[in-house]
Design a protein around this motif. Structure first.
Motif, short mmCIF file in Angstrom:
data_model
loop_
_atom_site.label_atom_id
_atom_site.label_comp_id
_atom_site.label_asym_id
_atom_site.label_seq_id
_atom_site.Cartn_x
_atom_site.Cartn_y
_atom_site.Cartn_z
N GLY A 1 25.76 -37.24 55.88
CA GLY A 1 26.29 -36.75 57.38
C GLY A 1 27.21 -35.77 58.38
N GLN A 2 28.20 -37.39 57.89
CA GLN A 2 29.09 -37.44 58.83
C GLN A 2 30.60 -36.67 57.91
N ALA B 1 38.11 -32.59 70.37
CA ALA B 1 38.25 -33.18 71.78
C ALA B 1 36.31 -34.51 70.99
N MET B 2 35.45 -33.40 70.94
CA MET B 2 34.31 -34.00 70.95
C MET B 2 34.68 -34.69 69.25
N ALA B 3 35.34 -34.13 68.56
CA ALA B 3 35.21 -34.31 67.17
C ALA B 3 35.84 -36.15 67.23
N ILE B 4 36.72 -36.05 67.34
CA ILE B 4 37.69 -37.13 67.43
C ILE B 4 37.02 -38.38 67.96
N THR B 5 36.19 -37.97 69.57
CA THR B 5 35.69 -39.11 70.11
C THR B 5 34.11 -39.38 68.65
N ILE B 6 33.61 -38.44 68.48
CA ILE B 6 32.86 -38.60 67.32
C ILE B 6 33.16 -39.55 66.45
N GLN C 1 34.08 -43.06 68.19
CA GLN C 1 32.52 -44.22 67.91
C GLN C 1 31.90 -44.28 66.94
N ASN C 2 31.66 -43.18 65.56
CA ASN C 2 31.76 -44.38 64.53
C ASN C 2 32.63 -45.17 63.20
N GLY C 3 33.22 -44.91 64.05
CA GLY C 3 34.48 -46.09 63.48
C GLY C 3 35.31 -45.15 62.47
N LEU C 4 35.70 -44.48 62.08
CA LEU C 4 36.32 -43.61 61.47
C LEU C 4 37.68 -43.86 61.73
N LYS D 1 39.78 -48.68 73.61
CA LYS D 1 39.54 -48.78 74.43
C LYS D 1 39.02 -46.65 73.94
N ASP D 2 39.23 -46.62 72.48
CA ASP D 2 39.30 -44.76 72.31
C ASP D 2 38.02 -43.69 72.69
N VAL D 3 36.91 -44.35 72.09
CA VAL D 3 35.85 -44.23 72.50
C VAL D 3 35.16 -43.99 74.63
#
Length: 174
Positions: free
Chosen positions: A13-14, A49-54, A57-60, A75-77
């Motif tokens: 999925g990711q 920005a959205m892809a990096i934030t996701i 958030q997913n820990g990648l 702090k990154d998320v």
């Protein structure tokens, strides 16, 4: 065994999401290079920005990029979501032409942008104190962006129809 299977399904999925995001980023970057229209660059920055934030958030990001940076990984998320919304607000203002179509909403969008920028500074120094208010602010800003799109569509701004449809899908996915 069940965990391994669930992990593989999650990675599929990711990979699907990040593959689509990468294709959209490259396609719009090529459009920007070919057409020299700033809106495509704004969209590329928002999508990145959205892809990096996701990914954060997913820990990648923690797993593959900042393995030895525990300070940043806490702090990154939140900072990523603030940056994403700053770029989303800029993209929205440009696409919907809010200075002409909805000047009052455009002024509010500018205020939201500055509040998000100040939130980044605040989160850097005291995340514990600001995480709840900033999370609420992110929700309010998202509703504001959607509402601005609806208002512009109501005022017959043609690109607003596409913006509202796309942003609705983004919100539903979120």
């Amino acid at each position: 065994t069940a965990f391994d299977r669930a992990e593989r399904i999650d990675y599929i999925g990711q990979a699907w999401y990040f593959g689509i995001a990468s294709a959209m980023i490259v396609f719009n970057l090529l459009l920007f290079i070919a057409l020299r229209d700033l809106i495509y660059l704004r969209y590329v920055l928002f999508m990145m920005a959205m892809a990096i934030t996701i990914a954060a958030q997913n820990g990648l990001i923690k797993e593959f990029v900042f393995q030895d940076a525990p300070w940043w990984s806490t702090k990154d998320v939140m900072i990523g979501f603030c940056v994403t919304l700053i770029l989303a607000l800029g993209f929205m203002r440009h696409m919907l032409k809010t200075p002409e179509v909805a000047p009052k909403l455009d002024g509010m969008a500018r205020v939201f942008t500055w509040i998000m920028a100040l939130s980044i500074v605040g989160l850097t120094f005291n995340q514990r104190l600001l995480i709840q208010p900033v999370t609420s602010l992110l929700g309010v800003a998202t509703v504001f962006i959607f509402g601005t799109g609806v208002v512009c569509a109501w005022r017959r701004q043609r690109s607003a129809y596409f913006f509202v449809a796309a942003f609705s899908l983004l919100c539903a996915a979120g």
